[in-house]
Design an enzyme around this catalytic site. Sequence first.
Site, PDB file in Angstrom:
ATOM      1  CG  ASP A 222     -15.329 -14.601  65.919  1.00 19.57           C
ATOM      2  OD1 ASP A 222     -14.828 -15.736  65.787  1.00 19.57           O
ATOM      3  OD2 ASP A 222     -15.151 -13.896  66.925  1.00 19.57           O
ATOM      4  CE  LYS A 226     -16.110 -15.170  69.949  1.00 17.63           C
ATOM      5  NZ  LYS A 226     -15.810 -13.732  70.079  1.00 17.63           N
TER       6      LYS A 226
END
Lengths: 363, 363
Positions: A222, A226
């Site tokens: 994750d 980003k």
Amino acid sequence: MGLHLRVLGVCDSRSILVANDIFTAELGDSSLHAVCRVKSSGVSLSASSDGFGGDCQVLSDSEAPRKVVDIAGLLGRSTGLVVVDCSASPETVEVLKDVIDHGCCIVLANKKPLTTEMKDYEKLLSNIRRIRYESTPTSLCWETGYIDDIVQVGAGLPVISSINRVLTSGDPISRIVGSLSGTLGYVMSEVEDGKPFSQVVRAAKCLGYTEPDPRDDLSGMDVARKALILARLLGSQLDLSDIKVESLYPDEMGSTAMSTEDFLQDGLASLDVGMAERIKVAASNGCVLRYVCVVEGPRCQVGLQELPKDSPLGRLRGSDNVVEIYSRCYKDSPLVIQGAGAGNDTTAAGVLADMVDIQDLFK
Amino acid sequence: MGLHLRVLGVCDSRSILVANDIFTAELGDSSLHAVCRVKSSGVSLSASSDGFGGDCQVLSDSEAPRKVVDIAGLLGRSTGLVVVDCSASPETVEVLKDVIDHGCCIVLANKKPLTTEMKDYEKLLSNIRRIRYESTPTSLCWETGYIDDIVQVGAGLPVISSINRVLTSGDPISRIVGSLSGTLGYVMSEVEDGKPFSQVVRAAKCLGYTEPDPRDDLSGMDVARKALILARLLGSQLDLSDIKVESLYPDEMGSTAMSTEDFLQDGLASLDVGMAERIKVAASNGCVLRYVCVVEGPRCQVGLQELPKDSPLGRLRGSDNVVEIYSRCYKDSPLVIQGAGAGNDTTAAGVLADMVDIQDLFK
């Protein structure tokens, strides 16, 4: 602020509830409250036996995405219509690309469309004034989501807009270092205090700080998404697979080899000694261990780093996000943006701010 | 970025150099270089014997402001024309109000027009999409400026845009605390290390960190103007005179009572003991002393405060600016924006970013 938002439609993964007359009507408060009730009960809009009011209809399956694209074609170029993607799905990208083709604006809290193929990214960003995605780089995302489209949560720290501002001013950015996961920020500051890694992760899960399977956080993927969004913003032609990602658990404890329960009960505990050792080594260097992303030139990596105790990242405690931006103007002392990195409220706020911001195109 | 900026005119306090054909022509690089040469030598554009090229003319005195307003009337509403005020003068406000009346955009690095009468502020902000002033709250300003219009320097930390973003998202801001003076930030972190106040201020003057008369920094009035801009942004109907401002020197050492030289040689030294005492008291409370502004509801004050050592403001070293924003979403842990707060480069960058940002209105 004298602002009126006209909601034309609401989608879930299988259906759309849409106003019959898209030119003048809207989904009123009673319809929207009905949507919230239905989705809170975990049911698809199309499967609900509830009525949503007479001035709207439910379309499902292939009709739903086609309807979104149709409306974008009719209203997208000339009005302030915005298609908002708060899902955590990679499947929205085709609809988003069609919508962009119609000159319509999009607002994303969903990281996936921006972190798959480079050509999709370029297409979505082909009219940079018509896209906002401030909630993507500092958001926490539950991907399992049975309430599909309402589960993506995250914050709207003004990171994208600040980076854009620095770039716009002709000030080249050389480096971005960030702690972009509230979950991993919390975990690393707890283990720093001497608590065993396994205990901290289990507590974080109980507190609802992690995804249902904490490995989805611990894998670093994750954070990598980003980081990729920030790297691409700086002009890198990277793909997700180009990013060096350090996972906080070994491959042999992956989800294909071990159930979530086994990982939590047995797997995790075997990682305690190694983590405690790394923290001790960092401390002996006057440093603390942080899970960060580093974007520098064509290089992008995500993982644990030893950082000076008295740097903005080293001082970080709890679940705050921090981003340090180094440029020609911010050379010795970076531009630092810090704040809460997760929460339904903050995501909603971030998405709303993006939607309002884009209205300057339709004054 | 595929961006072309067409410069139609450049003003100093007494004159304007303007393109003859404002509809299609512009001041080319050679004209602009000539302007820089003339202004660097401290001469007014109208008094210069240098030529600026055949496609432009110099107008002076009352003709100059009238020309700015005329051009705004012809081009302001329909093109991306921006009138930029980088002066430190309160006298530009009448021109700016006329320009706004024509629907033209303005970008300010100058704090004065926003910090005089409330009715001027309201007029300038009457079309909030057509004004940007990101360089005002974190800028350092020399007001004596013999190079009049080119002396205003400051940075473009994304403070205004971030506050606007939070407000836009419907998240009410309860409190802003900031260290908005690089000069006073430097002074307070040096005295904290045990150096005498007088020595630190003299060194800061030698390094060019202060205005020619350091009392212009030590009075806190520049910080008060910045605080007022933030307070008004949050909806306060305050005037500068409503702000409680703590000066770091007593009235009897004011500029009417004492020359700059006397203040530097004698006045300053008499303040050393008092400052050292306050720092000792703060330290005994586990705190450090910082010169901050606090905007909270209808209250706005500027002065020395004891702050916890481990808060973002307490940790501040050197001349960085820091702003902490507390809202419903950023309640326990504020949104923090930190970075270099002064420099010609950063002001220029901030103003340019504002000019580009506003172009969304003229896609």
